[in-house]
Write a protein that holds these residues in place. Structure first.
Motif, PDB file in Angstrom:
ATOM      1  N   THR A   1       0.862  -1.177   0.000  1.00  0.00           N
ATOM      2  CA  THR A   1       0.000   0.000   0.000  1.00  0.00           C
ATOM      3  C   THR A   1       0.904   1.235   0.000  1.00  0.00           C
ATOM      4  OG1 THR A   1      -0.033   0.137   2.402  1.00  0.00           O
ATOM      5  CG2 THR A   1      -1.772  -1.184   1.356  1.00  0.00           C
ATOM      6  N   THR A   2       0.313   2.405  -0.135  1.00  0.00           N
ATOM      7  CA  THR A   2       1.096   3.642  -0.102  1.00  0.00           C
ATOM      8  C   THR A   2       1.835   3.773   1.225  1.00  0.00           C
ATOM      9  OG1 THR A   2      -0.488   4.702  -1.580  1.00  0.00           O
ATOM     10  CG2 THR A   2       0.978   6.157  -0.350  1.00  0.00           C
ATOM     11  N   ALA A   3       1.146   3.507   2.325  1.00  0.00           N
ATOM     12  CA  ALA A   3       1.776   3.629   3.645  1.00  0.00           C
ATOM     13  C   ALA A   3       2.919   2.631   3.824  1.00  0.00           C
ATOM     14  CB  ALA A   3       0.734   3.437   4.736  1.00  0.00           C
ATOM     15  N   LEU A   4       2.712   1.393   3.389  1.00  0.00           N
ATOM     16  CA  LEU A   4       3.770   0.387   3.521  1.00  0.00           C
ATOM     17  C   LEU A   4       4.955   0.690   2.602  1.00  0.00           C
ATOM     18  CD1 LEU A   4       1.665  -2.891   3.776  1.00  0.00           C
ATOM     19  CD2 LEU A   4       2.946  -1.748   5.600  1.00  0.00           C
ATOM     20  N   ALA A   5       4.673   1.195   1.401  1.00  0.00           N
ATOM     21  CA  ALA A   5       5.753   1.559   0.481  1.00  0.00           C
ATOM     22  C   ALA A   5       6.579   2.699   1.069  1.00  0.00           C
ATOM     23  CB  ALA A   5       5.176   1.966  -0.879  1.00  0.00           C
ATOM     24  N   ALA A   6       5.904   3.669   1.666  1.00  0.00           N
ATOM     25  CA  ALA A   6       6.613   4.789   2.286  1.00  0.00           C
ATOM     26  C   ALA A   6       7.485   4.306   3.441  1.00  0.00           C
ATOM     27  CB  ALA A   6       5.607   5.821   2.768  1.00  0.00           C
TER      28      ALA A   6
ATOM     29  N   ALA B   1       3.333  11.043   1.196  1.00  0.00           N
ATOM     30  CA  ALA B   1       3.245  12.104   0.177  1.00  0.00           C
ATOM     31  C   ALA B   1       4.363  11.962  -0.853  1.00  0.00           C
ATOM     32  CB  ALA B   1       3.300  13.480   0.825  1.00  0.00           C
ATOM     33  N   THR B   2       5.506  11.460  -0.450  1.00  0.00           N
ATOM     34  CA  THR B   2       6.620  11.249  -1.378  1.00  0.00           C
ATOM     35  C   THR B   2       6.282  10.147  -2.368  1.00  0.00           C
ATOM     36  OG1 THR B   2       8.196  11.973   0.300  1.00  0.00           O
ATOM     37  CG2 THR B   2       9.077  10.701  -1.546  1.00  0.00           C
ATOM     38  N   ILE B   3       5.639   9.090  -1.897  1.00  0.00           N
ATOM     39  CA  ILE B   3       5.219   8.009  -2.797  1.00  0.00           C
ATOM     40  C   ILE B   3       4.239   8.563  -3.823  1.00  0.00           C
ATOM     41  CG2 ILE B   3       4.026   5.780  -2.948  1.00  0.00           C
ATOM     42  CD1 ILE B   3       6.817   5.606  -1.647  1.00  0.00           C
ATOM     43  N   ARG B   4       3.274   9.363  -3.364  1.00  0.00           N
ATOM     44  CA  ARG B   4       2.315   9.965  -4.297  1.00  0.00           C
ATOM     45  C   ARG B   4       3.016  10.907  -5.276  1.00  0.00           C
ATOM     46  NH1 ARG B   4      -0.630   9.687   0.585  1.00  0.00           N
ATOM     47  NH2 ARG B   4      -0.086  11.829   1.154  1.00  0.00           N
ATOM     48  N   ASP B   5       4.057  11.601  -4.821  1.00  0.00           N
ATOM     49  CA  ASP B   5       4.821  12.480  -5.702  1.00  0.00           C
ATOM     50  C   ASP B   5       5.568  11.670  -6.756  1.00  0.00           C
ATOM     51  OD1 ASP B   5       5.750  15.185  -6.357  1.00  0.00           O
ATOM     52  OD2 ASP B   5       7.723  14.444  -5.714  1.00  0.00           O
ATOM     53  N   TRP B   6       6.131  10.529  -6.379  1.00  0.00           N
ATOM     54  CA  TRP B   6       6.818   9.664  -7.350  1.00  0.00           C
ATOM     55  C   TRP B   6       5.844   9.187  -8.418  1.00  0.00           C
ATOM     56  CZ3 TRP B   6       9.964   6.095  -3.544  1.00  0.00           C
ATOM     57  CH2 TRP B   6      10.988   6.858  -2.950  1.00  0.00           C
ATOM     58  N   VAL B   7       4.606   8.902  -8.014  1.00  0.00           N
ATOM     59  CA  VAL B   7       3.581   8.493  -8.984  1.00  0.00           C
ATOM     60  C   VAL B   7       3.296   9.654  -9.930  1.00  0.00           C
ATOM     61  CG1 VAL B   7       1.169   7.816  -9.276  1.00  0.00           C
ATOM     62  CG2 VAL B   7       2.561   6.754  -7.491  1.00  0.00           C
ATOM     63  N   ARG B   8       3.129  10.852  -9.365  1.00  0.00           N
ATOM     64  CA  ARG B   8       2.835  12.038 -10.183  1.00  0.00           C
ATOM     65  C   ARG B   8       3.968  12.320 -11.177  1.00  0.00           C
ATOM     66  NH1 ARG B   8       4.309  17.030  -9.902  1.00  0.00           N
ATOM     67  NH2 ARG B   8       5.247  16.862  -7.848  1.00  0.00           N
ATOM     68  N   ARG B   9       5.206  12.098 -10.754  1.00  0.00           N
ATOM     69  CA  ARG B   9       6.363  12.345 -11.619  1.00  0.00           C
ATOM     70  C   ARG B   9       6.637  11.206 -12.601  1.00  0.00           C
ATOM     71  NH1 ARG B   9      11.225  15.055  -8.220  1.00  0.00           N
ATOM     72  NH2 ARG B   9      10.046  16.718  -7.233  1.00  0.00           N
ATOM     73  N   GLY B  10       5.950  10.088 -12.436  1.00  0.00           N
ATOM     74  CA  GLY B  10       6.136   8.970 -13.355  1.00  0.00           C
ATOM     75  C   GLY B  10       7.232   8.007 -12.961  1.00  0.00           C
ATOM     76  N   LEU B  11       7.750   8.135 -11.753  1.00  0.00           N
ATOM     77  CA  LEU B  11       8.806   7.230 -11.289  1.00  0.00           C
ATOM     78  C   LEU B  11       8.242   5.918 -10.765  1.00  0.00           C
ATOM     79  CD1 LEU B  11      10.984   9.803  -9.340  1.00  0.00           C
ATOM     80  CD2 LEU B  11      11.458   8.825 -11.584  1.00  0.00           C
TER      81      LEU B  11
END
Length: 71
Positions: A12-17, A25-35
């Motif tokens: 999940t987002t929390a576990l990935a973080a 929020a960094t995980i969501r930013d990586w998604v937004r940036r395409g990483l």
């Protein structure tokens, strides 16, 4: 929505973080940036493949004009 059980090989987002030592929020930013790309789940509760999370953590991050220097 809380997952009662997460399929093996997904986070999940929390576990990935937590695995990367960053904020969700960094995980969501990586998604937004395409990483990093969502692999399953819903748009509101995505799941990510473990190997993709690791690759995103190790990927060179693009910089932006005016971005603060990392500590």
């Amino acid at each position: 929505m809380q997952y009662s059980s997460i399929p093996p090989g997904y986070l999940t987002t929390a576990l990935a973080a937590k695995a990367c030592g960053v904020e969700p929020a960094t995980i969501r930013d990586w998604v937004r940036r395409g990483l990093l790309h969502r692999a399953a789940g819903t748009p509101r509760h995505p799941l990510y493949v473990v190997d993709a999370v690791t690759a995103a953590k190790l990927a060179a991050k693009p910089t932006r004009p005016g971005q603060r220097a990392s500590r």
